[in-house]
Design a protein around this motif. Structure first.
Motif, PDB file in Angstrom:
ATOM      1  N   ILE A  86       0.888  -1.270  -0.081  1.00  0.00           N
ATOM      2  CA  ILE A  86       0.053  -0.130  -0.086  1.00  0.00           C
ATOM      3  C   ILE A  86       0.871   1.174   0.177  1.00  0.00           C
ATOM      4  O   ILE A  86       0.659   2.233  -0.718  1.00  0.00           O
ATOM      5  N   LEU A  87       2.076   1.424   0.728  1.00  0.00           N
ATOM      6  CA  LEU A  87       2.786   2.381   0.907  1.00  0.00           C
ATOM      7  C   LEU A  87       3.694   2.622  -0.416  1.00  0.00           C
ATOM      8  O   LEU A  87       3.845   3.774  -0.832  1.00  0.00           O
ATOM      9  N   THR A  88       4.253   1.571  -1.094  1.00  0.00           N
ATOM     10  CA  THR A  88       4.746   1.666  -2.406  1.00  0.00           C
ATOM     11  C   THR A  88       3.583   2.387  -3.207  1.00  0.00           C
ATOM     12  O   THR A  88       4.253   3.155  -3.843  1.00  0.00           O
ATOM     13  N   GLY A  89       2.386   1.842  -3.242  1.00  0.00           N
ATOM     14  CA  GLY A  89       1.631   2.610  -4.057  1.00  0.00           C
ATOM     15  C   GLY A  89       1.374   4.030  -3.965  1.00  0.00           C
ATOM     16  O   GLY A  89       1.645   5.024  -4.923  1.00  0.00           O
ATOM     17  N   LEU A  90       1.407   4.329  -2.658  1.00  0.00           N
ATOM     18  CA  LEU A  90       1.091   5.944  -2.200  1.00  0.00           C
ATOM     19  C   LEU A  90       2.288   6.561  -2.640  1.00  0.00           C
ATOM     20  O   LEU A  90       2.070   7.923  -3.080  1.00  0.00           O
ATOM     21  N   PHE A  91       3.626   5.912  -2.361  1.00  0.00           N
ATOM     22  CA  PHE A  91       4.730   6.747  -2.999  1.00  0.00           C
ATOM     23  C   PHE A  91       4.968   6.684  -4.410  1.00  0.00           C
ATOM     24  O   PHE A  91       5.381   7.913  -4.801  1.00  0.00           O
ATOM     25  N   THR A  92       4.404   5.932  -5.039  1.00  0.00           N
ATOM     26  CA  THR A  92       4.489   6.007  -6.673  1.00  0.00           C
ATOM     27  C   THR A  92       3.627   7.024  -7.035  1.00  0.00           C
ATOM     28  O   THR A  92       4.008   8.031  -7.823  1.00  0.00           O
ATOM     29  N   LEU A  93       2.452   7.134  -6.487  1.00  0.00           N
ATOM     30  CA  LEU A  93       1.446   8.171  -6.821  1.00  0.00           C
ATOM     31  C   LEU A  93       1.970   9.487  -6.385  1.00  0.00           C
ATOM     32  O   LEU A  93       1.958  10.525  -7.057  1.00  0.00           O
ATOM     33  N   GLU A  94       2.605   9.691  -5.211  1.00  0.00           N
ATOM     34  CA  GLU A  94       3.504  10.921  -4.871  1.00  0.00           C
ATOM     35  C   GLU A  94       4.335  11.426  -5.904  1.00  0.00           C
ATOM     36  O   GLU A  94       4.450  12.474  -6.238  1.00  0.00           O
ATOM     37  N   TYR A  95       5.165  10.316  -6.600  1.00  0.00           N
ATOM     38  CA  TYR A  95       6.276  10.694  -7.247  1.00  0.00           C
ATOM     39  C   TYR A  95       5.794  11.214  -8.720  1.00  0.00           C
ATOM     40  O   TYR A  95       6.189  12.107  -9.180  1.00  0.00           O
ATOM     41  N   ILE A  96       4.505  10.407  -9.051  1.00  0.00           N
ATOM     42  CA  ILE A  96       4.043  11.073 -10.350  1.00  0.00           C
ATOM     43  C   ILE A  96       3.576  12.624 -10.142  1.00  0.00           C
ATOM     44  O   ILE A  96       3.672  13.347 -10.959  1.00  0.00           O
ATOM     45  N   LEU A  97       2.899  12.484  -9.099  1.00  0.00           N
ATOM     46  CA  LEU A  97       2.201  14.104  -8.617  1.00  0.00           C
ATOM     47  C   LEU A  97       3.522  15.032  -8.558  1.00  0.00           C
ATOM     48  O   LEU A  97       3.132  16.225  -9.190  1.00  0.00           O
ATOM     49  N   ARG A  98       4.636  14.680  -7.891  1.00  0.00           N
ATOM     50  CA  ARG A  98       5.549  15.650  -7.984  1.00  0.00           C
ATOM     51  C   ARG A  98       6.246  16.106  -9.261  1.00  0.00           C
ATOM     52  O   ARG A  98       6.538  17.237  -9.646  1.00  0.00           O
ATOM     53  N   LEU A  99       6.166  14.869 -10.471  1.00  0.00           N
ATOM     54  CA  LEU A  99       6.412  15.219 -11.509  1.00  0.00           C
ATOM     55  C   LEU A  99       5.761  16.165 -12.417  1.00  0.00           C
ATOM     56  O   LEU A  99       6.116  17.127 -13.075  1.00  0.00           O
ATOM     57  N   ILE A 100       4.466  16.086 -12.178  1.00  0.00           N
ATOM     58  CA  ILE A 100       3.583  16.964 -12.660  1.00  0.00           C
ATOM     59  C   ILE A 100       3.391  18.501 -12.056  1.00  0.00           C
ATOM     60  O   ILE A 100       3.426  19.317 -12.747  1.00  0.00           O
ATOM     61  N   ALA A 101       3.605  18.389 -10.922  1.00  0.00           N
ATOM     62  CA  ALA A 101       3.404  19.844 -10.019  1.00  0.00           C
ATOM     63  C   ALA A 101       4.876  20.587 -10.284  1.00  0.00           C
ATOM     64  O   ALA A 101       4.686  21.786 -10.374  1.00  0.00           O
ATOM     65  N   ALA A 102       5.976  19.979 -10.385  1.00  0.00           N
ATOM     66  CA  ALA A 102       7.283  20.656 -10.760  1.00  0.00           C
ATOM     67  C   ALA A 102       7.185  21.826 -11.803  1.00  0.00           C
ATOM     68  O   ALA A 102       6.441  21.140 -12.830  1.00  0.00           O
ATOM     69  N   ARG A 103       7.635  22.773 -11.738  1.00  0.00           N
ATOM     70  CA  ARG A 103       7.873  23.604 -12.933  1.00  0.00           C
ATOM     71  C   ARG A 103       8.415  22.948 -14.149  1.00  0.00           C
ATOM     72  O   ARG A 103       8.011  23.226 -15.376  1.00  0.00           O
ATOM     73  N   ARG A 104       9.549  22.207 -13.889  1.00  0.00           N
ATOM     74  CA  ARG A 104      10.126  21.609 -14.998  1.00  0.00           C
ATOM     75  C   ARG A 104      10.385  19.917 -14.622  1.00  0.00           C
ATOM     76  O   ARG A 104      11.185  19.620 -13.568  1.00  0.00           O
ATOM     77  N   ALA A 105       9.499  18.998 -14.945  1.00  0.00           N
ATOM     78  CA  ALA A 105       9.783  17.593 -14.592  1.00  0.00           C
ATOM     79  C   ALA A 105      11.152  17.044 -14.642  1.00  0.00           C
ATOM     80  O   ALA A 105      11.417  16.391 -13.682  1.00  0.00           O
ATOM     81  N   SER A 106      11.748  17.605 -15.599  1.00  0.00           N
ATOM     82  CA  SER A 106      13.291  16.724 -15.659  1.00  0.00           C
ATOM     83  C   SER A 106      14.195  17.468 -14.533  1.00  0.00           C
ATOM     84  O   SER A 106      15.102  16.716 -14.023  1.00  0.00           O
ATOM     85  N   HIS A 107      13.812  18.823 -13.985  1.00  0.00           N
ATOM     86  CA  HIS A 107      14.524  19.427 -13.148  1.00  0.00           C
ATOM     87  C   HIS A 107      14.465  18.700 -12.059  1.00  0.00           C
ATOM     88  O   HIS A 107      15.361  18.340 -11.062  1.00  0.00           O
TER      89      HIS A 107
END
Lengths: 287, 287, 287, 287
Positions: free
Chosen positions: D67-88
């Protein structure tokens, strides 16, 4: 230095640049290679002492050792040639260490016996100090050395107090927990006192009686508290050595407009013409 | 001091110069001889406690001991004679230590019993402190003593906190890992807490349960972190003691041209006539 | 304070002077007696935990304990009466500690069971903290507390780094020397990492494989080096807290001639009328 | 920053505020939740390594882990989206740590084998470093980092001296107490030297002969004394880093009356118009 070297043969200048100069690319490559060779040589001595590895790779290790000895001998001869005065190098600290690190390998040929062999191998490890040679170029090492030298008299007083305490504590412990307990003699008890006061605490000898445990507790608290003293001495010494070095650097500053020197450590403007002085960043980056 | 001593007999002055003065060649030789004799005497007591050595060289060691006792007795009598006031020396710290270091050897003649004998021998080791007498002449020792005295109230507060912590941690550990585990009583647990907080860690007693290990971990981190407190106290105290001493030395400076004194610590020029003041090198060499 | 207390009954003022005031002879005697009683009470609890002593003197120790509990109860009631506001004392830190140090003794009457009894006895030891109450009057304790409070954010960052390092090192060690070796689980390995990084080193668990020993060596050097960080933090914090306190003391100085205040920390003369200011000796004696 | 973000979709700004901003209530709640999840995840990995707990709660722990792995994966994707530059973000330190802390869980599906599984789990623990992310907002961490960076060259020189000493001491010990004693090889002896010089002192290997004990005593006193060196280095470095930061803060001060800036660190009045400057309390609270 350059004018003096122009009179020498060109190839000796080139050789000296490679061996003694660490600022040129060739010099840097040479130093790197040397460090690799020294570390390899130390590793070979270490690995040969492990029974399992000696049984399996003994001949290979001894061959690498001989190749490295040959290279270090060549290096020593080249250093003698490249030095402006061969005798000056030979009598310098690193000159002696360099000689001592190759001599034992040849000594084995004339003086047989495995036990003696092991003792001389230890000297080769001192070659590692040569890596620290690079430190000579760092002003850091000189500030550290200055601070430690300035702190030496205070540290001697401190060490005399520690040694006396350790002897008194050790003897008291021998009286309290002498035979039939573990504290079999005064030298053994003093060894235990050193193990305890320096907070190492092997546990090979430990007090058993309540009185012995009480005395040990006092020794531990003493050792725990007095470590503060050398730390304070070195910190104050280092702070002063650094301040003195910065002051010396600052004094060399020359005002760009009127040429006045001898500015205060915290000066930001020339005190005669108010010109902005070069910022303190330079020494802030290398503190 | 010299004018007062001129009234005394010339040979007593000469004797005092040899015994109490460390600046003359004769005085230096006497001190060196004394230190050698003390170290030898301590070594004899140490070696006699080792079973194997006592069996082989016992009578020889006891003979050396008696010769040294005789010499130290002679020295004590000479010190009493050479002192300007015999009672003043006899009641000083080193006067008492000197007497205590010879008295036990004679006590053995009247009070028999090996056990008691061992206890009194310990006092002889205190004679080593006399070596530190030389330290009295070093301004270093006085700066250290000053710094430690100034830090005393803060260090007392710190030690009170450490002692309380150790008692609370020890008692908690007795509750958590009391019998049937290794923490058999509260005093034993407190001893363990001291061994742990001071980071000595013998390992003769160690927690076994998860809760005990957790509590021990907290005690270790506490001990690891609070060592910073006495260190900070001593460093700040030492830094101030040194600054005060340097200021005192600087205040004694007199301008070579106009005779003005009371210059600031960082003064480089006389503030009245701009004459260059003697450089700060003197106190920079003896920090 | 005095004007407010004049309205109260005279005997309550006298009682308050004895209990709360440490400056009067009566107050000092009371505090000394209290400290003796607390130390005695702690010693009784300690000795009772030793099997041999409990068997021989158990009933005597329990009688002393009951007498002391009675005295401490009386003291608590008197403190409540003497306090200007009883609720204010009852809710203060020492009010709570005082109550907790007598409550367990009565709790035993209603809640039987030896195991629980032992746990509550621990709280009684906290009474020792009351001795530190005296420290409240020492400005030293306040400087120390100030320095530690100011250093708290930096120390928190440092402790977070230590905790993370210890978890990572412990887990790596579990991977390298997990079962069948001594590192049986990750919590056990983390416990070992704490024992190692804090340089306690019990030796109950120790690495056996070369890789494990290499990792342990890194952990030791890390622990040995990073102790410098909290020490530096506390030293700098302490130095600033002390400088601030001295400045505060200096600012209260008033020039004896013109009445000007707010002099600089290093001022020696009044900046308006050049009168000599009182010397800095006062705060040099209490650094 | 705000002007740039206004062009972005409003929901991405809201998301970024929750994930990256720790000043808003939503951001603070998110960070708190994340820390709880990371600690829980680390605890699950720890507990699973304890044999008794794995036997009883193994399936439950593995479910929580997924469950925690799932949540952390979701968090990682959201961080990529929310970042001004995903690659950064993906290439930043915490971006890499975030990826490494979820990747192993998925790797298990393709690469079987319990041993490998354990190794990758270690990486998940690095996620704890993310908690320290909060420290980036504390100026404390930056002062500490600055001080350590400035001290780096001196600490490197010091560590080189320690490593060389440890190799020389270890080799000497192998010569003195090599086989048949406990010092079976040079690497083992060097490991012992590290254990001794860092004052850890496990006691798994300890000298037995008088010469070995003497050499060990020297190593202990060396280790006990030289800890003063890094402490002094860090203290001086920290003191300078803090002084520089305070100066920088002070320079930003602007006189409220005449608008003059660039005031000295200890300035209390504007040097042009004598207006009282804002007090130094602000930086005294956050030292």
């Amino acid at each position: 230095m350059t004018s003096e070297q122009q009179e020498q043969a060109a190839w000796r200048v080139t050789l000296a640049n490679i061996i003694y100069n660490t600022d040129t690319p060739a010099g840097r490559s040479f130093d790197l290679l040397l460090i690799v060779a020294i570390v390899l040589s130390v590793l070979v001595v270490m690995l040969e002492s492990v029974v399992g590895i000696r049984a399996a790779y003994g001949p290979l290790l001894r061959r690498i050792e001989w190749i490295l000895t040959g290279l270090f001998t060549l290096e020593y001869i080249l250093r003698l040639i490249a030095a402006r005065r061969a005798s000056h190098y030979a009598r310098s600290f690193f000159g002696v260490v360099d000689l001592l690190s190759i001599a034992p390998a040849y000594l084995i040929l004339f003086v047989p016996g495995a036990q003696a062999l092991l003792i001389v191998r230890v000297l080769r490890l001192l070659r590692l100090f040569r890596i620290l040679k690079l430190a000579r170029y760092l002003s850091e090492a000189s500030v550290l050395t200055q601070a430690l030298q300035a702190s030496l008299p205070k540290i001697t007083v401190f060490l005399a107090v520690v040694v006396t305490s350790v002897i008194v504590i050790g003897t008291l412990m021998y009286v309290v927990e002498g035979p039939p307990y573990g504290f079999t003699s005064i030298p053994t008890s003093i060894y235990w006192a050193i193990v305890t006061v320096t907070t190492v605490g092997y546990g090979d000898i430990a007090p058993k009686t309540p009185l012995g445990k009480g005395l040990a507790s006092l020794a531990m608290i003493l050792g725990y508290a007095i470590i503060a003293v050398p730390t304070g001495i070195v910190t104050v010494g280092l702070s002063q050595a650094q301040a003195r070095q910065r002051e010396r650097e600052r004094e060399d500053w020359v005002c760009g407009r009127c040429g006045l020197s001898g500015h205060a450590t915290d000066a930001r403007y020339c005190r005669r013409c108010s010109e902005v002085l070069p910022s303190g960043k330079k020494d802030a980056e290398r503190p």
